[in-house]
Motif scaffolding. Sequence first.
Motif, PDB file in Angstrom:
ATOM      1  N   ASN A  49      -0.254  -2.315   1.800  1.00 45.33           N
ATOM      2  CA  ASN A  49      -1.324  -1.322   1.859  1.00 45.33           C
ATOM      3  C   ASN A  49      -1.760  -0.963   0.437  1.00 45.33           C
ATOM      4  OD1 ASN A  49      -2.742   1.225   1.987  1.00 45.33           O
ATOM      5  ND2 ASN A  49      -2.005   1.406   4.088  1.00 45.33           N
ATOM      6  N   ARG A  50      -3.032  -1.184   0.115  1.00 44.74           N
ATOM      7  CA  ARG A  50      -3.551  -0.966  -1.244  1.00 44.74           C
ATOM      8  C   ARG A  50      -3.507   0.500  -1.676  1.00 44.74           C
ATOM      9  NH1 ARG A  50      -3.702  -5.439  -4.041  1.00 44.74           N
ATOM     10  NH2 ARG A  50      -5.387  -4.697  -5.315  1.00 44.74           N
ATOM     11  N   GLU A  51      -3.308   1.418  -0.733  1.00 42.95           N
ATOM     12  CA  GLU A  51      -3.214   2.854  -1.041  1.00 42.95           C
ATOM     13  C   GLU A  51      -1.760   3.310  -1.215  1.00 42.95           C
ATOM     14  OE1 GLU A  51      -5.926   4.859  -1.486  1.00 42.95           O
ATOM     15  OE2 GLU A  51      -7.060   2.989  -1.283  1.00 42.95           O
ATOM     16  N   LYS A  70       1.195   5.337  -7.884  1.00 40.31           N
ATOM     17  CA  LYS A  70       0.360   4.467  -7.053  1.00 40.31           C
ATOM     18  C   LYS A  70       0.653   3.021  -7.446  1.00 40.31           C
ATOM     19  CE  LYS A  70      -3.162   7.867  -6.257  1.00 40.31           C
ATOM     20  NZ  LYS A  70      -4.581   8.190  -6.219  1.00 40.31           N
ATOM     21  N   VAL A  71       1.295   2.313  -6.559  1.00 35.72           N
ATOM     22  CA  VAL A  71       1.810   0.977  -6.857  1.00 35.72           C
ATOM     23  C   VAL A  71       0.709   0.028  -7.330  1.00 35.72           C
ATOM     24  CG1 VAL A  71       2.923  -1.045  -5.825  1.00 35.72           C
ATOM     25  CG2 VAL A  71       3.786   1.241  -5.327  1.00 35.72           C
ATOM     26  N   TYR A  72      -0.419  -0.014  -6.634  1.00 34.13           N
ATOM     27  CA  TYR A  72      -1.468  -0.987  -6.960  1.00 34.13           C
ATOM     28  C   TYR A  72      -2.387  -0.528  -8.090  1.00 34.13           C
ATOM     29  CZ  TYR A  72      -0.043  -3.773  -2.977  1.00 34.13           C
ATOM     30  OH  TYR A  72       0.680  -4.550  -2.103  1.00 34.13           O
ATOM     31  N   GLU A  73      -2.320   0.724  -8.491  1.00 30.05           N
ATOM     32  CA  GLU A  73      -3.164   1.225  -9.576  1.00 30.05           C
ATOM     33  C   GLU A  73      -2.402   1.386 -10.885  1.00 30.05           C
ATOM     34  OE1 GLU A  73      -5.329   4.790  -8.570  1.00 30.05           O
ATOM     35  OE2 GLU A  73      -5.784   4.014  -6.573  1.00 30.05           O
ATOM     36  N   ASP A  74      -1.152   1.796 -10.824  1.00 27.04           N
ATOM     37  CA  ASP A  74      -0.397   2.148 -12.021  1.00 27.04           C
ATOM     38  C   ASP A  74       0.381   0.992 -12.647  1.00 27.04           C
ATOM     39  OD1 ASP A  74      -1.304   4.714 -11.523  1.00 27.04           O
ATOM     40  OD2 ASP A  74       0.581   5.412 -10.650  1.00 27.04           O
ATOM     41  N   PHE A  75       0.511  -0.135 -11.946  1.00 27.10           N
ATOM     42  CA  PHE A  75       1.396  -1.202 -12.419  1.00 27.10           C
ATOM     43  C   PHE A  75       0.739  -2.568 -12.419  1.00 27.10           C
ATOM     44  CE2 PHE A  75       3.995   2.115 -10.482  1.00 27.10           C
ATOM     45  CZ  PHE A  75       4.796   2.446 -11.563  1.00 27.10           C
ATOM     46  N   LYS A  76       1.085  -3.363 -13.433  1.00 33.60           N
ATOM     47  CA  LYS A  76       0.718  -4.786 -13.470  1.00 33.60           C
ATOM     48  C   LYS A  76       1.724  -5.583 -12.646  1.00 33.60           C
ATOM     49  CE  LYS A  76      -2.452  -5.561 -16.837  1.00 33.60           C
ATOM     50  NZ  LYS A  76      -3.423  -6.553 -17.081  1.00 33.60           N
ATOM     51  N   ILE A  77       3.001  -5.137 -12.705  1.00 35.83           N
ATOM     52  CA  ILE A  77       4.086  -5.789 -11.984  1.00 35.83           C
ATOM     53  C   ILE A  77       4.889  -4.709 -11.272  1.00 35.83           C
ATOM     54  CG2 ILE A  77       6.165  -7.220 -12.169  1.00 35.83           C
ATOM     55  CD1 ILE A  77       3.769  -8.748 -13.180  1.00 35.83           C
ATOM     56  N   PHE A  78       5.146  -4.888  -9.982  1.00 37.75           N
ATOM     57  CA  PHE A  78       6.025  -3.983  -9.242  1.00 37.75           C
ATOM     58  C   PHE A  78       6.823  -4.848  -8.278  1.00 37.75           C
ATOM     59  CE2 PHE A  78       7.489  -0.792  -6.270  1.00 37.75           C
ATOM     60  CZ  PHE A  78       7.694   0.313  -7.082  1.00 37.75           C
ATOM     61  N   LEU A  79       8.130  -4.925  -8.518  1.00 41.61           N
ATOM     62  CA  LEU A  79       9.032  -5.754  -7.724  1.00 41.61           C
ATOM     63  C   LEU A  79      10.047  -4.869  -7.022  1.00 41.61           C
ATOM     64  CD1 LEU A  79       9.894  -8.333 -10.545  1.00 41.61           C
ATOM     65  CD2 LEU A  79       8.007  -8.451  -8.944  1.00 41.61           C
ATOM     66  N   LYS A 111      11.497  -9.207  -5.066  1.00 43.50           N
ATOM     67  CA  LYS A 111      10.264  -9.870  -4.634  1.00 43.50           C
ATOM     68  C   LYS A 111       9.090  -9.021  -5.090  1.00 43.50           C
ATOM     69  CE  LYS A 111       9.766  -8.000  -0.002  1.00 43.50           C
ATOM     70  NZ  LYS A 111       9.507  -8.279   1.373  1.00 43.50           N
ATOM     71  N   SER A 112       7.970  -9.689  -5.279  1.00 39.58           N
ATOM     72  CA  SER A 112       6.788  -9.062  -5.852  1.00 39.58           C
ATOM     73  C   SER A 112       5.967  -8.310  -4.815  1.00 39.58           C
ATOM     74  CB  SER A 112       5.926 -10.142  -6.499  1.00 39.58           C
ATOM     75  OG  SER A 112       4.819  -9.569  -7.118  1.00 39.58           O
ATOM     76  N   VAL A 113       5.604  -7.080  -5.153  1.00 40.94           N
ATOM     77  CA  VAL A 113       4.618  -6.320  -4.387  1.00 40.94           C
ATOM     78  C   VAL A 113       3.294  -6.416  -5.137  1.00 40.94           C
ATOM     79  CG1 VAL A 113       3.964  -4.038  -3.538  1.00 40.94           C
ATOM     80  CG2 VAL A 113       6.347  -4.756  -3.418  1.00 40.94           C
ATOM     81  N   VAL A 114       3.338  -6.203  -6.458  1.00 41.24           N
ATOM     82  CA  VAL A 114       2.177  -6.342  -7.340  1.00 41.24           C
ATOM     83  C   VAL A 114       2.551  -7.347  -8.429  1.00 41.24           C
ATOM     84  CG1 VAL A 114       0.678  -5.155  -9.003  1.00 41.24           C
ATOM     85  CG2 VAL A 114       1.448  -3.963  -6.941  1.00 41.24           C
ATOM     86  N   GLY A 115       1.657  -8.276  -8.731  1.00 40.02           N
ATOM     87  CA  GLY A 115       1.892  -9.233  -9.806  1.00 40.02           C
ATOM     88  C   GLY A 115       2.368 -10.588  -9.340  1.00 40.02           C
TER      89      GLY A 115
END
Length: 152
Positions: A49-51, A70-79, A111-115
């Motif tokens: 979820n992008r939110e 905010k996972v998709y706004e604040d980070f380049k990489i979130f694992l 595992k990657s959520v973002v990046g």
Amino acid sequence: MAPVPRMELVGKRFVCVGDSGRELDVSRIHEWHWRAGVIRAVSYRESSNRELSVYVEFDDLEWEKREWVKVYEDFKIFLVEHQLVWAERKNPNQTQGSKSKQVQWPALTFKSVVGKAVLHLLIAIEFFVDKQLNFIPGDSAFQLYQVGQQLL
């Protein structure tokens, strides 16, 4: 039998790199400003979820300084943690001057959520003994932890 990874995010460890606006150079991955901690709450169950916002407790801050990010706004990489494995590394307890030997240590894979596009060829692992974060090629050999397993 290897344990099945939990789908929930709450209670899992994470590692991340903030969005500084600069491009990330994978050849310098160990120089990135990595932070780690534990997810304490989530705004949505689905990590896609992008939110998605997560309430995190960073390892480098007092527990009272938990915060919503905010996972998709604040980070380049979130694992987020994925599996428990045995992975090879040099013995960190080895004395200076003794022969270097690779040994199996318990570790978490992430595992990657973002990046996903940035780290698609690498697997992040964090060793339990000292929380050292390493990156290994995706085709590297490591052994899944299994209940009742003995390593020789």
